[in-house]
Design a protein around this motif. Structure first.
Motif, PDB file in Angstrom:
ATOM      1  N   ALA A 154     -14.104  12.419   0.960  1.00 44.98           N
ATOM      2  CA  ALA A 154     -15.182  12.454   1.948  1.00 44.98           C
ATOM      3  C   ALA A 154     -15.906  11.116   2.009  1.00 44.98           C
ATOM      4  CB  ALA A 154     -16.174  13.564   1.597  1.00 44.98           C
ATOM      5  N   GLY A 155     -16.196  10.693   3.225  1.00 44.11           N
ATOM      6  CA  GLY A 155     -17.000   9.493   3.418  1.00 44.11           C
ATOM      7  C   GLY A 155     -16.232   8.198   3.487  1.00 44.11           C
ATOM      8  N   LEU A 156     -14.921   8.243   3.239  1.00 43.75           N
ATOM      9  CA  LEU A 156     -14.112   7.019   3.294  1.00 43.75           C
ATOM     10  C   LEU A 156     -13.438   6.900   4.650  1.00 43.75           C
ATOM     11  CD1 LEU A 156     -12.152   6.755  -0.086  1.00 43.75           C
ATOM     12  CD2 LEU A 156     -14.207   5.511   0.588  1.00 43.75           C
ATOM     13  N   SER A 157     -13.556   5.729   5.269  1.00 47.02           N
ATOM     14  CA  SER A 157     -12.791   5.476   6.483  1.00 47.02           C
ATOM     15  C   SER A 157     -11.351   5.189   6.099  1.00 47.02           C
ATOM     16  CB  SER A 157     -13.384   4.281   7.231  1.00 47.02           C
ATOM     17  OG  SER A 157     -13.234   3.092   6.454  1.00 47.02           O
ATOM     18  N   SER A 158     -10.426   5.447   7.002  1.00 45.21           N
ATOM     19  CA  SER A 158      -9.033   5.102   6.742  1.00 45.21           C
ATOM     20  C   SER A 158      -8.747   3.711   7.305  1.00 45.21           C
ATOM     21  CB  SER A 158      -8.098   6.148   7.338  1.00 45.21           C
ATOM     22  OG  SER A 158      -8.332   6.292   8.724  1.00 45.21           O
ATOM     23  N   GLY A 159      -7.534   3.230   7.104  1.00 41.59           N
ATOM     24  CA  GLY A 159      -7.184   1.863   7.455  1.00 41.59           C
ATOM     25  C   GLY A 159      -6.600   1.178   6.236  1.00 41.59           C
ATOM     26  N   HIS A 160      -6.555  -0.149   6.242  1.00 36.08           N
ATOM     27  CA  HIS A 160      -5.955  -0.850   5.110  1.00 36.08           C
ATOM     28  C   HIS A 160      -6.560  -2.227   4.919  1.00 36.08           C
ATOM     29  CE1 HIS A 160      -3.372  -1.766   8.664  1.00 36.08           C
ATOM     30  NE2 HIS A 160      -3.364  -3.002   8.160  1.00 36.08           N
ATOM     31  N   ILE A 161      -6.289  -2.789   3.759  1.00 38.08           N
ATOM     32  CA  ILE A 161      -6.712  -4.140   3.442  1.00 38.08           C
ATOM     33  C   ILE A 161      -5.974  -5.091   4.377  1.00 38.08           C
ATOM     34  CG2 ILE A 161      -6.738  -5.938   1.660  1.00 38.08           C
ATOM     35  CD1 ILE A 161      -6.760  -3.671  -0.430  1.00 38.08           C
ATOM     36  N   PRO A 162      -6.672  -6.000   5.037  1.00 40.79           N
ATOM     37  CA  PRO A 162      -6.000  -6.916   5.970  1.00 40.79           C
ATOM     38  C   PRO A 162      -4.829  -7.647   5.323  1.00 40.79           C
ATOM     39  CG  PRO A 162      -8.364  -7.095   6.225  1.00 40.79           C
ATOM     40  CD  PRO A 162      -8.134  -6.200   5.039  1.00 40.79           C
ATOM     41  N   GLY A 163      -3.718  -7.656   6.046  1.00 42.48           N
ATOM     42  CA  GLY A 163      -2.532  -8.345   5.578  1.00 42.48           C
ATOM     43  C   GLY A 163      -1.625  -7.527   4.684  1.00 42.48           C
ATOM     44  N   ASP A 210       0.845  -1.195   0.000  1.00 46.15           N
ATOM     45  CA  ASP A 210       0.000   0.000   0.000  1.00 46.15           C
ATOM     46  C   ASP A 210       0.880   1.245   0.000  1.00 46.15           C
ATOM     47  OD1 ASP A 210      -1.749   2.159   0.763  1.00 46.15           O
ATOM     48  OD2 ASP A 210      -3.154   0.686   1.560  1.00 46.15           O
ATOM     49  N   ALA A 211       0.684   2.115  -0.983  1.00 46.69           N
ATOM     50  CA  ALA A 211       1.552   3.282  -1.176  1.00 46.69           C
ATOM     51  C   ALA A 211       1.088   4.535  -0.444  1.00 46.69           C
ATOM     52  CB  ALA A 211       1.662   3.593  -2.673  1.00 46.69           C
ATOM     53  N   ARG A 212      -0.017   4.465   0.294  1.00 45.40           N
ATOM     54  CA  ARG A 212      -0.516   5.668   0.969  1.00 45.40           C
ATOM     55  C   ARG A 212       0.365   6.059   2.158  1.00 45.40           C
ATOM     56  NH1 ARG A 212      -5.917   4.196   3.129  1.00 45.40           N
ATOM     57  NH2 ARG A 212      -4.942   2.126   3.148  1.00 45.40           N
ATOM     58  N   PRO A 213       0.260   7.302   2.624  1.00 44.39           N
ATOM     59  CA  PRO A 213       0.990   7.708   3.833  1.00 44.39           C
ATOM     60  C   PRO A 213       0.604   6.829   5.016  1.00 44.39           C
ATOM     61  CG  PRO A 213       0.124   9.629   2.685  1.00 44.39           C
ATOM     62  CD  PRO A 213      -0.476   8.434   2.013  1.00 44.39           C
ATOM     63  N   SER A 214       1.531   6.678   5.963  1.00 43.59           N
ATOM     64  CA  SER A 214       1.335   5.738   7.055  1.00 43.59           C
ATOM     65  C   SER A 214       0.130   6.079   7.934  1.00 43.59           C
ATOM     66  CB  SER A 214       2.597   5.672   7.916  1.00 43.59           C
ATOM     67  OG  SER A 214       2.907   6.944   8.457  1.00 43.59           O
ATOM     68  N   GLY A 215      -0.168   7.365   8.111  1.00 44.40           N
ATOM     69  CA  GLY A 215      -1.307   7.735   8.942  1.00 44.40           C
ATOM     70  C   GLY A 215      -2.622   7.226   8.394  1.00 44.40           C
ATOM     71  N   PHE A 245      -2.882   4.685   6.200  1.00 46.65           N
ATOM     72  CA  PHE A 245      -2.781   3.227   6.226  1.00 46.65           C
ATOM     73  C   PHE A 245      -3.132   2.678   7.615  1.00 46.65           C
ATOM     74  CE2 PHE A 245      -0.314  -0.631   7.075  1.00 46.65           C
ATOM     75  CZ  PHE A 245      -0.621  -1.428   5.983  1.00 46.65           C
ATOM     76  N   ASN A 246      -2.626   3.333   8.655  1.00 45.85           N
ATOM     77  CA  ASN A 246      -2.843   2.857  10.022  1.00 45.85           C
ATOM     78  C   ASN A 246      -4.195   3.251  10.606  1.00 45.85           C
ATOM     79  OD1 ASN A 246      -0.342   1.512  10.372  1.00 45.85           O
ATOM     80  ND2 ASN A 246       0.686   3.485  10.701  1.00 45.85           N
ATOM     81  N   GLY A 247      -4.940   4.065   9.874  1.00 45.86           N
ATOM     82  CA  GLY A 247      -6.264   4.440  10.337  1.00 45.86           C
ATOM     83  C   GLY A 247      -6.278   5.537  11.385  1.00 45.86           C
ATOM     84  N   VAL A 248      -5.186   6.302  11.478  1.00 43.37           N
ATOM     85  CA  VAL A 248      -5.125   7.373  12.483  1.00 43.37           C
ATOM     86  C   VAL A 248      -5.240   8.754  11.855  1.00 43.37           C
ATOM     87  CG1 VAL A 248      -3.792   5.966  14.083  1.00 43.37           C
ATOM     88  CG2 VAL A 248      -2.584   7.399  12.419  1.00 43.37           C
TER      89      VAL A 248
END
Length: 282
Positions: free
Chosen positions: A191-200, A175-180, A182-185
């Motif tokens: 708008a409307g999208l939760s942060s976090g990442h695909i499991p694994g 996953d190429a997104r910034p760590s914040g 990716f980690n969901g913080v």
């Protein structure tokens, strides 16, 4: 040419007048961070002489609700021919924004089966730094050359395929997104999208692959970050399929040209409530 997916500004200067060479400006900026048409405006203000402009929001599946999704081979071929690009051309893609979206366009051509495509390392900044001139008038495009798509379906992944990968861990998901995000913080910019990442999945921020000079970091650094995937299947993802291609480009620099991109990326994944979302505290 070279075994690398990259060319230098110096190489481009020496070869820019070659009759089979085509130069493409793919400058693009996210809509949530810049005004509409910012990439096209950058091109209009000044571009490498002879370069044509590739708009990833227009050469796209515009029937999709998702941003700049890969178009089918018919539309891609038609648009590419209008840019004066076709079979037998060597293609060099660049941008003015640290591989956004030159890496994406490089991957699009490879997905369509065109192997003779490269990215200008360092983009417009490197060109100007090497003394390259700019022009602000669009080139005269001579069409007629046919573009034959030979679609590599293995280089693109659907949501259904990603669901299987997440469940089976059959291949690394990078996953190429910034760590914040990716980690969901940190919040997603859409708008409307939760942060976090695909499991694994594993976080490899695209910014970590690019040096302060706008060039890809050296192979030793890439080896540290991506060496485990240099000779195995992998899938790159990000927010909407753009910075994921920087991971694919970096792994190609290490010799792995077979990295797939999840085209819908997090925008698609997080839009479906049934898809599992992992966060740092999970």
């Amino acid at each position: 040419m070279t075994d690398s997916p990259l060319v230098s500004a110096e190489w481009l200067m020496e070869n820019i007048d070659a009759p089979d060479l085509r130069v493409i400006d793919a400058s693009w900026y996210p809509s949530w961070a810049s005004p509409s048409n910012a990439g096209r405006d950058t091109y209009a203000r000044g571009h490498i002489p002879g370069a044509v402009y590739f708009d990833i929001d227009e050469i796209a599946d515009t029937t999709s609700d998702l941003p700049h999704m890969m178009p089918d081979s018919v539309k891609f071929s038609s648009r590419i021919r209008k840019l004066g690009v076709g079979d037998g051309n060597r293609i060099v893609v660049y941008d003015a924004n640290d591989f956004f979206a030159s890496a994406r366009v490089w991957w699009m051509f490879r997905h369509m089966g065109h192997k003779d495509v490269y990215v200008l390392d360092g983009g417009l900044r490197a060109w100007q730094g090497a003394g390259g001139e700019l022009e602000d008038l669009p080139p005269v495009v001579t069409g007629g050359r046919h573009f034959t798509p030979r679609v590599r379906s293995d280089l693109i992944k659907t949501m259904e395929q990603m669901q299987t990968l997440a469940a089976t861990s059959a291949a690394p998901i990078l996953d190429a997104r910034p760590s914040g995000r990716f980690n969901g913080v940190e919040a997603e910019p859409r708008a409307g999208l939760s942060s976090g990442h695909i499991p694994g999945s594993v976080n490899i921020p695209s910014s970590a692959l690019i040096g302060s000079d706008g060039k890809l970091v050296d192979k030793a650094h890439l080896e540290v970050l991506l060496g485990k995937c240099r000779s195995s299947p992998a899938v790159a993802t990000c927010g909407s399929g753009v910075s994921a291609a920087v991971i694919a480009l970096a792994l190609a620099e290490l010799g792995n040209y077979d990295v797939a991109v999840y085209d819908g990326s997090w925008t698609e994944w997080a839009s479906h409530a049934d898809n599992p979302v992992q966060k740092a505290d999970a």
